[in-house]
Design a protein around this motif. Structure first.
Motif, mmCIF file in Angstrom:
data_model
loop_
_atom_site.group_PDB
_atom_site.id
_atom_site.type_symbol
_atom_site.label_atom_id
_atom_site.label_comp_id
_atom_site.label_asym_id
_atom_site.label_seq_id
_atom_site.Cartn_x
_atom_site.Cartn_y
_atom_site.Cartn_z
ATOM 1 N N ASN A 128 -13.399 7.038 19.531
ATOM 2 C CA ASN A 128 -12.925 7.916 18.453
ATOM 3 C C ASN A 128 -11.403 7.788 18.324
ATOM 4 O O ASN A 128 -10.782 6.946 18.977
ATOM 5 N N GLY A 129 -10.797 8.637 17.498
ATOM 6 C CA GLY A 129 -9.358 8.546 17.245
ATOM 7 C C GLY A 129 -8.504 8.785 18.468
ATOM 8 O O GLY A 129 -7.344 8.355 18.526
ATOM 9 N N LYS A 130 -9.060 9.433 19.482
ATOM 10 C CA LYS A 130 -8.332 9.698 20.718
ATOM 11 C C LYS A 130 -8.550 8.607 21.770
ATOM 12 O O LYS A 130 -8.081 8.715 22.896
ATOM 13 N N GLY A 131 -9.277 7.574 21.381
ATOM 14 C CA GLY A 131 -9.553 6.496 22.334
ATOM 15 C C GLY A 131 -10.664 6.845 23.303
ATOM 16 O O GLY A 131 -10.804 6.199 24.346
ATOM 17 N N GLU A 132 -11.479 7.829 22.964
ATOM 18 C CA GLU A 132 -12.549 8.276 23.843
ATOM 19 C C GLU A 132 -13.906 7.725 23.388
ATOM 20 O O GLU A 132 -14.161 7.586 22.194
ATOM 21 N N TYR A 133 -14.758 7.429 24.360
ATOM 22 C CA TYR A 133 -16.126 7.015 24.089
ATOM 23 C C TYR A 133 -17.052 8.147 24.515
ATOM 24 O O TYR A 133 -17.050 8.563 25.672
ATOM 25 N N LYS A 163 -11.868 2.895 30.810
ATOM 26 C CA LYS A 163 -11.940 3.536 29.503
ATOM 27 C C LYS A 163 -12.241 5.029 29.655
ATOM 28 O O LYS A 163 -12.770 5.467 30.679
ATOM 29 N N LYS A 164 -11.899 5.788 28.633
ATOM 30 C CA LYS A 164 -12.166 7.228 28.642
ATOM 31 C C LYS A 164 -13.590 7.471 28.132
ATOM 32 O O LYS A 164 -13.837 7.530 26.930
ATOM 33 N N ILE A 165 -14.518 7.578 29.067
ATOM 34 C CA ILE A 165 -15.935 7.718 28.725
ATOM 35 C C ILE A 165 -16.399 9.122 29.097
ATOM 36 O O ILE A 165 -16.227 9.571 30.229
ATOM 37 N N ILE A 166 -16.973 9.795 28.143
ATOM 38 C CA ILE A 166 -17.408 11.175 28.355
ATOM 39 C C ILE A 166 -18.895 11.299 28.017
ATOM 40 O O ILE A 166 -19.328 10.894 26.934
ATOM 41 N N ILE A 167 -19.683 11.824 28.970
ATOM 42 C CA ILE A 167 -21.077 12.150 28.677
ATOM 43 C C ILE A 167 -21.101 13.568 28.110
ATOM 44 O O ILE A 167 -20.882 14.541 28.838
ATOM 45 N N ASP A 168 -21.345 13.691 26.835
ATOM 46 C CA ASP A 168 -21.356 15.008 26.201
ATOM 47 C C ASP A 168 -22.510 15.857 26.705
ATOM 48 O O ASP A 168 -22.340 17.044 26.993
ATOM 49 N N LYS A 169 -23.682 15.256 26.801
ATOM 50 C CA LYS A 169 -24.843 15.974 27.300
ATOM 51 C C LYS A 169 -25.794 15.004 27.988
ATOM 52 O O LYS A 169 -25.857 13.825 27.634
ATOM 53 N N ILE A 170 -26.517 15.520 28.969
ATOM 54 C CA ILE A 170 -27.580 14.756 29.610
ATOM 55 C C ILE A 170 -28.856 15.577 29.522
ATOM 56 O O ILE A 170 -28.872 16.761 29.856
ATOM 57 N N VAL A 188 -27.623 14.935 17.245
ATOM 58 C CA VAL A 188 -26.861 13.892 16.566
ATOM 59 C C VAL A 188 -26.106 14.447 15.365
ATOM 60 O O VAL A 188 -24.965 14.063 15.089
ATOM 61 N N SER A 189 -26.721 15.380 14.643
ATOM 62 C CA SER A 189 -26.080 15.930 13.452
ATOM 63 C C SER A 189 -24.807 16.694 13.785
ATOM 64 O O SER A 189 -23.941 16.886 12.934
ATOM 65 N N LYS A 190 -24.675 17.113 15.052
ATOM 66 C CA LYS A 190 -23.498 17.879 15.465
ATOM 67 C C LYS A 190 -22.369 16.988 15.971
ATOM 68 O O LYS A 190 -21.261 17.457 16.202
ATOM 69 N N MET A 191 -22.658 15.704 16.181
ATOM 70 C CA MET A 191 -21.727 14.860 16.915
ATOM 71 C C MET A 191 -21.318 13.638 16.110
ATOM 72 O O MET A 191 -21.829 12.536 16.306
ATOM 73 N N ASN A 192 -20.394 13.819 15.199
ATOM 74 C CA ASN A 192 -19.903 12.699 14.406
ATOM 75 C C ASN A 192 -19.082 11.725 15.239
ATOM 76 O O ASN A 192 -18.860 10.587 14.837
ATOM 77 N N HIS A 193 -18.641 12.191 16.409
ATOM 78 C CA HIS A 193 -17.784 11.375 17.256
ATOM 79 C C HIS A 193 -18.575 10.553 18.265
ATOM 80 O O HIS A 193 -17.990 9.822 19.064
ATOM 81 N N LEU A 194 -19.895 10.633 18.223
ATOM 82 C CA LEU A 194 -20.711 9.987 19.247
ATOM 83 C C LEU A 194 -20.644 8.460 19.128
ATOM 84 O O LEU A 194 -20.795 7.900 18.043
ATOM 85 N N SER A 195 -20.416 7.791 20.271
ATOM 86 C CA SER A 195 -20.337 6.324 20.284
ATOM 87 C C SER A 195 -21.684 5.679 20.568
ATOM 88 O O SER A 195 -22.032 4.648 19.970
ATOM 89 N N ASP A 213 -29.995 9.456 11.083
ATOM 90 C CA ASP A 213 -29.973 9.271 9.639
ATOM 91 C C ASP A 213 -28.999 8.139 9.295
ATOM 92 O O ASP A 213 -28.406 7.513 10.164
ATOM 93 N N THR A 214 -28.823 7.893 8.030
ATOM 94 C CA THR A 214 -27.982 6.757 7.622
ATOM 95 C C THR A 214 -26.534 6.929 8.030
ATOM 96 O O THR A 214 -25.803 5.955 8.201
ATOM 97 N N LYS A 215 -26.083 8.159 8.217
ATOM 98 C CA LYS A 215 -24.711 8.413 8.615
ATOM 99 C C LYS A 215 -24.461 8.081 10.084
ATOM 100 O O LYS A 215 -23.315 7.995 10.501
ATOM 101 N N ALA A 216 -25.535 7.922 10.839
ATOM 102 C CA ALA A 216 -25.385 7.743 12.278
ATOM 103 C C ALA A 216 -25.693 6.312 12.726
ATOM 104 O O ALA A 216 -25.861 6.052 13.900
#
Length: 333
Positions: A128-133, A163-170, A188-195, A213-216
């Motif tokens: 993302n813009g902060k260099g995070e995955y 790299k800056k890797i973050i597990i948002d949820k497991i 997924v709909s909540k996480m536009n920043h998901l890599s 969806d198509t946005k993801a």
């Protein structure tokens, strides 16, 4: 051979390949489907032992109840080989002393698979813009050894990566595709920043795919198992990768059992705790494996006897490595 469900994407593949090996080696294969119930497995083992002459069994650890099955086989003096999911943290010397009829264990390199899949997804995704995955992790059942080790491998990669890797949820799921689809529909709909979405199996990865969806579409999804649908989805650029190869383990164990029945010291007095190879399928090599799956009749033509010491007196060591197996399953025309 004990399994979970007859229509399971991974185990149905495993049974077909194991049966091809047994047919080639003139052995009979009988499969017990546990339907995700350890009591069902135990009850069927009792029935099988009462009604049939069993020379050996291949078993796996499900719901951490392997000792119950092993104890029953030991009391009936039936040799057994463990595959896919083992005894876990039990001392190996203790196991060999407790179970005189325990022949060995062949387990997939699950930590490697989890590590390799994580690395593949991150190396090919965008921060993302902060260099995070940011990752979401879809694990299997919380007590299953395969799931535990695959998650451990993912965590090891994250710890070692710069790299800056973050597990948002497991999420711990019961290896079911519909559970993954249901979970990811909201997430997924909540996480536009998901890599990327890291999944402990192809079934979980395919479930996640259903919810995108198509946005993801920029979110990379990868799984483990080399299931037919998983490989097909990779070939269609729907999944990014799948790690596997261990569905073949039943065949390699069949070779060892065949030689054991013929009086061969299958381990030469050495280590009888084996790990099978696992490797990566991506778009560039997916068609080769998809064709392999689509032509299962050709599996009957695979000469598994080439791996047997009974048929190869000069064979000093068993070699079930990728280097040795690929020419066997993909012979040059």
């Amino acid at each position: 051979m004990t399994l979970r469900q007859q229509d399971d994407a991974f185990f149905s593949l495993l049974v077909d390949f194991t049966r091809a090996a047994c047919d080639n080696l003139d052995m009979d294969l009988y499969t017990i489907y546990g339907n995700n119930s350890i009591s069902y497995i135990s009850e069927n083992i009792d029935s099988i032992l009462d009604k049939n002459k069993i020379d050996a069994m291949i078993i796996l650890n499900y719901q951490d109840k392997i000792n119950e099955i092993a104890d029953k086989l030991e009391s009936n003096k039936i040799p057994f080989f463990v595959y896919n999911s083992g005894f876990g943290s039990n001392n190996k010397n203790f196991l060999k002393s407790k179970y005189k009829f325990f022949l060995g264990e062949m387990l997939p390199t699950d930590e490697y698979a989890g590590y390799f899949l994580g690395k593949t997804l991150i190396d090919n995704s965008q921060p993302n813009g902060k260099g995070e995955y940011h990752l979401i992790s879809l694990a299997g059942a919380v007590a299953d050894e395969a799931s535990i080790k695959r998650i451990t491998g993912l965590n090891n990669f994250i710890k070692q990566s710069k790299k800056k890797i973050i597990i948002d949820k497991i999420f711990y799921l019961n290896w079911q595709r519909d559970e993954a689809a249901k979970i990811m529909k909201n997430e997924v709909s909540k996480m536009n920043h998901l890599s990327a979405i890291w999944a402990a199996s192809d079934e979980l990865a395919l479930g996640a795919l259903e919810s995108l969806d198509t946005k993801a579409k920029s979110i990379l999804i990868g799984g483990i198992d080399w299931s037919f649908e998983g490989v097909k989805a990779v070939s269609e650029n729907k999944l990014f990768a799948t790690v596997g190869g261990h569905f073949m383990d039943g065949a390699w164990i069949s070779v060892l059992l065949h030689d054991y029945f013929h009086g061969i010291d299958i381990f030469d007095g050495n280590n009888n705790f084996l790990n099978s190879w696992m490797s990566l399928i991506r778009k560039n090599n997916s068609d080769k494996y998809l064709n392999f799956y689509n032509n299962r009749k050709k599996w009957k033509k695979i000469d598994f006897k080439k791996l047997s010491k009974v048929y190869n007196s000069r064979l000093k060591h068993y070699d079930f490595s990728e280097k040795n197996i690929l020419p066997l399953i993909f012979p040059k025309d």
